[in-house]
Design a protein around this motif. Sequence first.
Motif, PDB file in Angstrom:
ATOM      1  N   PHE A 161       0.997  -1.172   0.009  1.00 38.43           N
ATOM      2  CA  PHE A 161      -0.010  -0.025  -0.087  1.00 38.43           C
ATOM      3  C   PHE A 161       0.917   1.380  -0.039  1.00 38.43           C
ATOM      4  N   TYR A 162       2.079   1.182   0.663  1.00 32.23           N
ATOM      5  CA  TYR A 162       2.924   2.401   0.307  1.00 32.23           C
ATOM      6  C   TYR A 162       3.400   2.407  -1.083  1.00 32.23           C
ATOM      7  N   ALA A 163       3.589   1.324  -1.658  1.00 36.20           N
ATOM      8  CA  ALA A 163       4.140   1.402  -3.282  1.00 36.20           C
ATOM      9  C   ALA A 163       2.860   2.105  -4.051  1.00 36.20           C
ATOM     10  N   ILE A 164       1.701   1.591  -3.756  1.00 34.35           N
ATOM     11  CA  ILE A 164       0.374   2.099  -4.287  1.00 34.35           C
ATOM     12  C   ILE A 164       0.583   3.765  -4.288  1.00 34.35           C
ATOM     13  N   LEU A 165       0.827   4.151  -2.938  1.00 32.18           N
ATOM     14  CA  LEU A 165       0.625   5.621  -2.627  1.00 32.18           C
ATOM     15  C   LEU A 165       1.791   6.349  -3.541  1.00 32.18           C
ATOM     16  N   ILE A 166       2.876   5.749  -3.497  1.00 28.39           N
ATOM     17  CA  ILE A 166       4.005   6.298  -4.296  1.00 28.39           C
ATOM     18  C   ILE A 166       3.657   6.349  -5.800  1.00 28.39           C
ATOM     19  N   LEU A 167       3.233   5.047  -6.110  1.00 31.66           N
ATOM     20  CA  LEU A 167       2.844   5.124  -7.500  1.00 31.66           C
ATOM     21  C   LEU A 167       1.631   6.270  -8.044  1.00 31.66           C
ATOM     22  N   SER A 168       0.846   6.246  -7.104  1.00 33.72           N
ATOM     23  CA  SER A 168      -0.270   7.326  -7.444  1.00 33.72           C
ATOM     24  C   SER A 168       0.492   9.058  -7.582  1.00 33.72           C
ATOM     25  N   VAL A 169       1.394   9.268  -6.586  1.00 33.83           N
ATOM     26  CA  VAL A 169       2.205  10.585  -6.529  1.00 33.83           C
ATOM     27  C   VAL A 169       2.857  10.724  -7.959  1.00 33.83           C
ATOM     28  N   ILE A 170       3.493   9.446  -8.217  1.00 35.80           N
ATOM     29  CA  ILE A 170       4.344   9.527  -9.503  1.00 35.80           C
ATOM     30  C   ILE A 170       3.394   9.704 -10.724  1.00 35.80           C
ATOM     31  N   MET A 171       2.373   9.124 -10.621  1.00 39.07           N
ATOM     32  CA  MET A 171       1.347   9.370 -11.768  1.00 39.07           C
ATOM     33  C   MET A 171       1.195  10.834 -12.019  1.00 39.07           C
ATOM     34  N   TYR A 172       0.707  11.470 -10.930  1.00 36.46           N
ATOM     35  CA  TYR A 172       0.313  12.853 -10.751  1.00 36.46           C
ATOM     36  C   TYR A 172       1.697  13.676 -11.199  1.00 36.46           C
ATOM     37  N   ILE A 173       2.961  13.388 -10.772  1.00 35.00           N
ATOM     38  CA  ILE A 173       3.980  14.005 -11.158  1.00 35.00           C
ATOM     39  C   ILE A 173       4.396  13.832 -12.842  1.00 35.00           C
TER      40      ILE A 173
END
Length: 366
Positions: A304-316
């Motif tokens: 779930f930490y990986a999911i949060l990081i992936l979501s932020v990366i998709m924003y960036i």
Amino acid sequence: MTSPTASKSVLSYFSWAFAVTVGGLALGAFLGWNTTGTFGGLATAFFICAVLAVLEISLSFDNAIVNANKLKEMTPVWQHRFLTWGIIIAVFGMRIIFPLAIVAIAAWIDPWEALKLAATKPEQYAEIMHAAHLPIAAFGGTFLMMVGLTYFFNYEKDVHWIGFIEKRMAHFATVKGIEIAFVLILVLIFTSVLDGDDATAFLHASIYGLLTFLLVEVLAGFLDASQRTMSAAARGGFGAFLYLEILDASFSFDGVIGAFALTQNLFIIAIGLGIGAMYVRSMTIMLVEKGTLAHYRYLEHGAFYAILILSVIMYIQTLTHIPEVITGLGGAALIGISLWSSIRYNKRNALAQAPVQDEERDRAEA
């Protein structure tokens, strides 16, 4: 007595994935030869299929863990449906139909014309897909961010990996809608950084991603409530099935778009990512049947930490390109660290329990 599942080897879970790998790579090589008529083209297509498969696997470690977490709560019938129908939707729906739909909508052409465009003018097809990346990243990033935050903003959550973060998030979970407020603030920040039409597209796609998550949650809750009136044998799990399909789609957005950086051939992309999807399916089955999530207590946290990081990366990525290799390795590293932490916890727990067990054994012998 040892159960068949417990005695099943790890490699046996991946037998179908291995078979699809062999068939997919052979088909990719054939496409390369058929397209170029050279051994160089054959080798290139073969290599790209292999790289895309590895990319999909690295991006989808967390997907497999989250799928397993949801599947263990589903009835065997719906587990089987997700692992059969779900893989068909994942391979054909997200890897073929989804890109065609994006191009058809963006270019205002029918799906058949989009398919012909992919086959005859792959460069133009790829350009349209890349042009649609911003709203796709905003939608998928918002949905995934809500998935991750909902896991941590849970006041009933009592197992914490990174305590100083997770304990505070669990404490503030009593504030209604805190995760929605967090996402909306982040959406407004990114919208203010973007310009003109990009800002409008990002805002609209993010809101749609948020609404999709909330609607799925409402539908799942409604279906679960209605299923409580049924007998145990009649309960389905359509709400959970729908949630997992949308979750799978959100995970797939980044991989499908990123694949066009390696090749503009839709069919090679479908083969490479399809091979990876089969490994995700195999990992999911293994995690469910072997109870791996229960044995490694922090593995789910890492996902779930990986999911949060992936979501932020998709924003960036709506502002600047981030290589998919970095995204995949980052998620895999987090899951690896969480696995290592789980193993350390199990060893410490075993050492702490040993004196107690020895004392109980001595009493029993006495």
